[in-house]
Design a protein around this motif. Structure first.
Motif, PDB file in Angstrom:
ATOM      1  N   ALA A  51      20.226   9.878  -0.396  1.00  0.00           N
ATOM      2  CA  ALA A  51      18.873   9.336  -0.287  1.00  0.00           C
ATOM      3  C   ALA A  51      18.370   9.553   1.135  1.00  0.00           C
ATOM      4  O   ALA A  51      19.131   9.448   2.097  1.00  0.00           O
ATOM      5  CB  ALA A  51      18.876   7.850  -0.630  1.00  0.00           C
ATOM      6  N   GLU A  52      17.084   9.834   1.238  1.00  0.00           N
ATOM      7  CA  GLU A  52      16.455  10.001   2.547  1.00  0.00           C
ATOM      8  C   GLU A  52      15.316   9.004   2.664  1.00  0.00           C
ATOM      9  O   GLU A  52      14.542   8.825   1.720  1.00  0.00           O
ATOM     10  CB  GLU A  52      15.926  11.432   2.694  1.00  0.00           C
ATOM     11  CG  GLU A  52      15.277  11.706   4.043  1.00  0.00           C
ATOM     12  CD  GLU A  52      14.678  13.098   4.132  1.00  0.00           C
ATOM     13  OE1 GLU A  52      14.062  13.409   5.166  1.00  0.00           O
ATOM     14  OE2 GLU A  52      14.802  13.860   3.150  1.00  0.00           O
ATOM     15  N   ILE A  53      15.212   8.328   3.784  1.00  0.00           N
ATOM     16  CA  ILE A  53      14.107   7.412   4.014  1.00  0.00           C
ATOM     17  C   ILE A  53      12.956   8.209   4.613  1.00  0.00           C
ATOM     18  O   ILE A  53      13.092   8.817   5.674  1.00  0.00           O
ATOM     19  CB  ILE A  53      14.507   6.260   4.956  1.00  0.00           C
ATOM     20  CG1 ILE A  53      15.775   5.563   4.443  1.00  0.00           C
ATOM     21  CG2 ILE A  53      13.351   5.275   5.090  1.00  0.00           C
ATOM     22  CD1 ILE A  53      15.671   4.966   3.054  1.00  0.00           C
ATOM     23  N   VAL A  54      11.820   8.238   3.908  1.00  0.00           N
ATOM     24  CA  VAL A  54      10.645   8.969   4.380  1.00  0.00           C
ATOM     25  C   VAL A  54       9.466   8.005   4.465  1.00  0.00           C
ATOM     26  O   VAL A  54       9.512   6.894   3.940  1.00  0.00           O
ATOM     27  CB  VAL A  54      10.296  10.152   3.450  1.00  0.00           C
ATOM     28  CG1 VAL A  54      11.453  11.131   3.354  1.00  0.00           C
ATOM     29  CG2 VAL A  54       9.906   9.651   2.048  1.00  0.00           C
ATOM     30  N   ARG A  55       8.421   8.450   5.135  1.00  0.00           N
ATOM     31  CA  ARG A  55       7.188   7.677   5.235  1.00  0.00           C
ATOM     32  C   ARG A  55       5.997   8.608   5.085  1.00  0.00           C
ATOM     33  O   ARG A  55       6.046   9.741   5.537  1.00  0.00           O
ATOM     34  CB  ARG A  55       7.136   6.926   6.576  1.00  0.00           C
ATOM     35  CG  ARG A  55       8.042   5.707   6.592  1.00  0.00           C
ATOM     36  CD  ARG A  55       8.145   5.072   7.975  1.00  0.00           C
ATOM     37  NE  ARG A  55       8.758   3.759   7.869  1.00  0.00           N
ATOM     38  CZ  ARG A  55      10.053   3.538   7.711  1.00  0.00           C
ATOM     39  NH1 ARG A  55      10.890   4.570   7.648  1.00  0.00           N
ATOM     40  NH2 ARG A  55      10.531   2.319   7.589  1.00  0.00           N
ATOM     41  N   PHE A  56       4.966   8.085   4.425  1.00  0.00           N
ATOM     42  CA  PHE A  56       3.741   8.858   4.298  1.00  0.00           C
ATOM     43  C   PHE A  56       2.557   7.936   4.559  1.00  0.00           C
ATOM     44  O   PHE A  56       2.664   6.712   4.498  1.00  0.00           O
ATOM     45  CB  PHE A  56       3.638   9.505   2.903  1.00  0.00           C
ATOM     46  CG  PHE A  56       3.629   8.531   1.758  1.00  0.00           C
ATOM     47  CD1 PHE A  56       2.442   7.975   1.299  1.00  0.00           C
ATOM     48  CD2 PHE A  56       4.815   8.174   1.117  1.00  0.00           C
ATOM     49  CE1 PHE A  56       2.424   7.076   0.243  1.00  0.00           C
ATOM     50  CE2 PHE A  56       4.816   7.271   0.052  1.00  0.00           C
ATOM     51  CZ  PHE A  56       3.611   6.725  -0.384  1.00  0.00           C
ATOM     52  N   THR A  57       1.423   8.543   4.875  1.00  0.00           N
ATOM     53  CA  THR A  57       0.213   7.790   5.170  1.00  0.00           C
ATOM     54  C   THR A  57      -0.610   7.631   3.903  1.00  0.00           C
ATOM     55  O   THR A  57      -0.915   8.608   3.226  1.00  0.00           O
ATOM     56  CB  THR A  57      -0.619   8.494   6.250  1.00  0.00           C
ATOM     57  OG1 THR A  57       0.193   8.710   7.399  1.00  0.00           O
ATOM     58  CG2 THR A  57      -1.826   7.651   6.639  1.00  0.00           C
ATOM     59  N   SER A  58      -0.973   6.388   3.567  1.00  0.00           N
ATOM     60  CA  SER A  58      -1.729   6.122   2.360  1.00  0.00           C
ATOM     61  C   SER A  58      -3.222   6.310   2.596  1.00  0.00           C
ATOM     62  O   SER A  58      -3.661   6.723   3.671  1.00  0.00           O
ATOM     63  CB  SER A  58      -1.429   4.715   1.850  1.00  0.00           C
ATOM     64  OG  SER A  58      -1.909   4.530   0.533  1.00  0.00           O
ATOM     65  N   PHE A  59      -4.017   5.981   1.587  1.00  0.00           N
ATOM     66  CA  PHE A  59      -5.456   6.266   1.571  1.00  0.00           C
ATOM     67  C   PHE A  59      -6.217   5.633   2.735  1.00  0.00           C
ATOM     68  O   PHE A  59      -7.245   6.144   3.183  1.00  0.00           O
ATOM     69  CB  PHE A  59      -6.065   5.790   0.249  1.00  0.00           C
ATOM     70  CG  PHE A  59      -6.103   4.284   0.108  1.00  0.00           C
ATOM     71  CD1 PHE A  59      -7.258   3.569   0.360  1.00  0.00           C
ATOM     72  CD2 PHE A  59      -4.960   3.580  -0.268  1.00  0.00           C
ATOM     73  CE1 PHE A  59      -7.288   2.195   0.243  1.00  0.00           C
ATOM     74  CE2 PHE A  59      -4.986   2.207  -0.395  1.00  0.00           C
ATOM     75  CZ  PHE A  59      -6.151   1.503  -0.134  1.00  0.00           C
ATOM     76  N   ASP A  60      -5.713   4.490   3.261  1.00  0.00           N
ATOM     77  CA  ASP A  60      -6.433   3.771   4.306  1.00  0.00           C
ATOM     78  C   ASP A  60      -5.713   3.799   5.646  1.00  0.00           C
ATOM     79  O   ASP A  60      -6.006   3.004   6.535  1.00  0.00           O
ATOM     80  CB  ASP A  60      -6.665   2.318   3.872  1.00  0.00           C
ATOM     81  CG  ASP A  60      -5.364   1.600   3.531  1.00  0.00           C
ATOM     82  OD1 ASP A  60      -4.290   2.249   3.542  1.00  0.00           O
ATOM     83  OD2 ASP A  60      -5.414   0.392   3.238  1.00  0.00           O
ATOM     84  N   GLY A  61      -4.750   4.711   5.786  1.00  0.00           N
ATOM     85  CA  GLY A  61      -4.040   4.842   7.045  1.00  0.00           C
ATOM     86  C   GLY A  61      -2.772   4.021   7.154  1.00  0.00           C
ATOM     87  O   GLY A  61      -2.042   4.137   8.142  1.00  0.00           O
ATOM     88  N   VAL A  62      -2.488   3.173   6.163  1.00  0.00           N
ATOM     89  CA  VAL A  62      -1.267   2.361   6.190  1.00  0.00           C
ATOM     90  C   VAL A  62      -0.050   3.260   5.934  1.00  0.00           C
ATOM     91  O   VAL A  62      -0.072   4.086   5.011  1.00  0.00           O
ATOM     92  CB  VAL A  62      -1.326   1.232   5.147  1.00  0.00           C
ATOM     93  CG1 VAL A  62       0.012   0.494   5.054  1.00  0.00           C
ATOM     94  CG2 VAL A  62      -2.437   0.258   5.479  1.00  0.00           C
ATOM     95  N   GLU A  63       0.980   3.095   6.744  1.00  0.00           N
ATOM     96  CA  GLU A  63       2.207   3.869   6.569  1.00  0.00           C
ATOM     97  C   GLU A  63       3.066   3.236   5.484  1.00  0.00           C
ATOM     98  O   GLU A  63       3.354   2.037   5.526  1.00  0.00           O
ATOM     99  CB  GLU A  63       2.982   3.928   7.890  1.00  0.00           C
ATOM    100  CG  GLU A  63       4.198   4.832   7.838  1.00  0.00           C
ATOM    101  CD  GLU A  63       4.947   4.880   9.159  1.00  0.00           C
ATOM    102  OE1 GLU A  63       4.849   5.907   9.849  1.00  0.00           O
ATOM    103  OE2 GLU A  63       5.615   3.880   9.486  1.00  0.00           O
ATOM    104  N   ILE A  64       3.467   4.036   4.514  1.00  0.00           N
ATOM    105  CA  ILE A  64       4.220   3.547   3.359  1.00  0.00           C
ATOM    106  C   ILE A  64       5.629   4.134   3.387  1.00  0.00           C
ATOM    107  O   ILE A  64       5.801   5.359   3.417  1.00  0.00           O
ATOM    108  CB  ILE A  64       3.525   3.942   2.036  1.00  0.00           C
ATOM    109  CG1 ILE A  64       2.082   3.414   2.007  1.00  0.00           C
ATOM    110  CG2 ILE A  64       4.333   3.430   0.844  1.00  0.00           C
ATOM    111  CD1 ILE A  64       1.961   1.910   2.088  1.00  0.00           C
ATOM    112  N   PRO A  65       6.671   3.300   3.374  1.00  0.00           N
ATOM    113  CA  PRO A  65       8.044   3.797   3.329  1.00  0.00           C
ATOM    114  C   PRO A  65       8.467   4.124   1.902  1.00  0.00           C
ATOM    115  O   PRO A  65       7.926   3.571   0.935  1.00  0.00           O
ATOM    116  CB  PRO A  65       8.860   2.620   3.883  1.00  0.00           C
ATOM    117  CG  PRO A  65       8.053   1.413   3.520  1.00  0.00           C
ATOM    118  CD  PRO A  65       6.610   1.831   3.501  1.00  0.00           C
TER     119      PRO A  65
END
Length: 637
Positions: free
Chosen positions: A370-384
């Protein structure tokens, strides 16, 4: 807006580069039967001479109680159930008799059973609709504490049961909807909590001598949680975990004599638990660190952190310290193997592996980390998110993918081993387990972000997770589905209804389809939590019912055009079978491809191996047909 796009593009590019560091390769594919030859072992209570531990294992295709011999690592079956799952509780102190817990068919009405060495079994909590929870032993080990709703289905009273005659005696009558959180060794104090919302509660200390109940929680902002974690052996101090005045939870040391308190331990992640060993030599603290467990060991008197044993692979997910405080049972967690048990001798530093749970038919090198990643959601909130990438995925061999949504509301997808996830990944599916806003483990501000907004911003996080997947050059952007169980099942249904062009398939495991019915029909023993849940989700008996109806998939079935698979347990007390029955009927009216798998002997989640196998097998067949769009090849592996 342009700035947000640049940030999101940069995050996607960085993640894509990171995921391409390993050269793609073909691996052996394994059958679902091979994956479920893997054993699940949990629990671990030491016997009187500390030569064995009591554990649960599903090696018989259903959970039973076993003794694990520390000397020769053999497992001996102590129960032989073929119908219901039995889970070990503890040995009766000073004997080889033991307690185990079991419900019936997944109805969640757990009873506590006593099994003697001659094999005779006594139901200690025999009420027809009784639900009982083991709280531990008295300091002299002659009695056990437990909670039971036998008197009132809504509330749990506290009982003490002497091991000489096994007759219950009520210690605390609960008519206020409070939850028992701890009992002092001298029985003078009982710690109680009261749920206000799902992200706020109050904590009280009941004095059995004076009959006075004192409020311990002092949060002035109204957004803190409190949970007792134990008393000092001499009952001078109470330890509890709170996030009062802080985004993450920490441990507080509270002096009972004068009410003074101090911060005992904190870090930049949530503290999950703390306990003190039998005679006060050590204390252990567990931390939820970015979707993985971290366990710390301390000398209790000095507070000095002690070194934990070094492992060749995996990490320590939990420990049990023996009563003599000379041995420590370790639960070692890995992404590519189910958890294993080790014993560590605290004085000699000797470490010994006791179990090998992964079937020898599977080469762990063919599985993925498993790899822990993060992406930016529609309003700029970072989602793990927790990400699993197939070994064979490449820009020239694009693979389908699933957005995986956890249960809740307020759950968390965590790294670690899953037969089902590894099976899907082994058969060529990438999986992104999104920890959308409202998930636990990332601080209280993140946890509160979805309150009374479910099926909106939290769902958008899942959609933006899909966009992250689609941006990876080894993912087929036209073949991304959504999968979830319980609250995640609701999100899966809401995803294909609200975003029919985003998700190519939906998989719903016992998901909520009608929020008003679900919130009105929650089990009676949830009474202490009911108002808190209403505060987060909305009250179905008020004007909130309009919003709840609008977000309920059942009232939007005409919008389901996406192929759908639904799996449900008939005995589910949380999400009733009718929820799935009706969503399937509604979707079929549209001519939508719908498949429905019902498990007559399961509740909220599937415990029996044969049912887990069937659920995973039917899901892969569905995915191959509707997501990969492959023709069936006979019986699927």
């Amino acid at each position: 807006m342009q700035k947000l796009f640049i940030i999101m593009a940069a995050a996607i590019t960085l993640a894509a580069c990171k995921n391409e560091t390993k050269a793609p390769r073909e691996v052996k594919q394994y059958t679902i039967d091979q994956f479920f030859q893997t054993e699940s072992i949990s629990g671990g209570a030491f016997n009187k001479d500390e030569t064995k531990v009591l554990v649960n294992s599903n090696r018989s295709k259903i959970f039973n109680v076993y003794e694990l011999n520390l000397a020769d690592t053999t497992l001996s079956a102590k129960t032989n159930s073929t119908v219901e799952s039995f889970f070990a509780v503890d040995y009766i102190p000073g004997t080889n008799h033991f307690l185990y817990a079991a419900d019936k068919g997944g109805n969640e009405n757990d009873h506590i059973y006593l099994q003697r060495t001659d094999g005779t079994v006594t139901d200690l909590t025999p009420g027809e609709k009784e639900k009982a929870n083991f709280f531990g032993w008295t300091r002299d080990k002659k009695s056990m504490y437990y909670g039971s709703n036998v008197r009132n289905p809504q509330f749990f009273d506290v009982y003490k049961m002497d091991t000489a005659d096994w007759k219950p005696k009520m210690l605390y009558k609960n008519d206020s909807g409070l939850d028992v959180n701890g009992i002092s060794y001298n029985e003078r104090y009982i710690v109680l909590t009261k749920s206000i919302t799902t992200d706020r509660n109050e904590m009280y200390l009941f004095d059995a001598q004076t009959k006075i109940t004192k409020k311990l929680s002092t949060d002035s902002l109204g957004d803190a949680t409190y949970s007792a974690t134990g008393f000092e052996l001499n009952d001078e101090y109470l330890y509890y975990i709170t996030n009062e005045g802080n985004d993450f939870s920490y441990v507080v040391k509270y002096k009972l004599a004068d009410g003074s308190k101090e911060k005992f331990f904190s870090t930049n992640w949530d503290v999950s638990y703390m306990f003190i060993s039998e005679n006060g030599k050590y204390h252990v603290i567990g931390i939820n660190e970015d979707a993985r467990d971290k366990v710390l060991l301390f000398d209790h008197a000095s507070g000095k952190e002690l070194e934990m044993p070094k492992l060749e692979s995996g990490y320590i997910g939990g420990v049990t310290i023996s009563p003599s405080e000379t041995k420590m049972l370790l639960t070692v967690v890995s992404d590519r193997s189910s958890a294993n048990k080790y014993v560590y001798h605290l004085e000699t530093k000797e470490l010994k592996q006791l179990t090998k749970t992964l079937t020898p038919e599977i080469n762990s090198d063919d599985l993925v980390d498993a790899e822990i990643v993060r992406f930016t959601s529609f309003d700029g909130v970072e989602i793990p998110a927790v990400y699993y990438k197939p070994h064979n995925a490449s820009s020239s061999n694009k693979v389908p993918a699933l957005v995986w949504v956890h249960g809740g509301p307020g759950g968390q997808s965590r790294a670690g081993y899953s037969n089902t996830i590894q099976y899907f990944v082994n058969h060529g599916y990438a999986i992104l387990a999104v920890n959308n806003r409202g998930s636990s483990g990332y601080g209280k501000a993140f946890y509160k972000m979805d309150n009374q907004n479910h099926g909106d911003k939290d769902l958008k996080d899942c959609v933006w997770g899909k966009k992250w997947l689609a941006a990876q050059d080894y993912i087929d952007s036209t073949k991304i589905g959504i999968y979830g169980g319980s609250y995640g099942g609701f999100m899966s249904l809401a995803g294909i209804i609200q975003y029919p062009n985003e998700f190519a398939v939906g998989v719903d495991l016992f998901g909520v389809a009608n929020w008003m019915r679900t919130l009105k029909s929650i089990p009676p023993y949830w009474e202490s939590f009911r108002k808190a849940l209403y505060d987060e989700m909305g009250d179905p008996f008020t004007a909130d019912s309009v919003r709840l109806k609008n977000i309920s998939p059942l009232y939007n079935t005409e919008k389901i055009k996406t192929p759908l698979l639904v799996l449900q347990g008939s005995n589910d007390p949380r999400v009733l079978q009718i929820e799935s029955d009706e969503i399937v009927a509604g979707a079929k009216k549209n001519g939508t491809p719908v498949e429905y798998v019902l498990f007559p002997d399961e509740g909220h989640g599937f415990v029996k191996k044969e049912n887990q196998i069937k659920a995973a097998n039917e899901t892969l067949k569905f995915l191959d047909k509707h997501l990969k769009k492959e023709e069936p090849k006979g019986k699927l592996n």
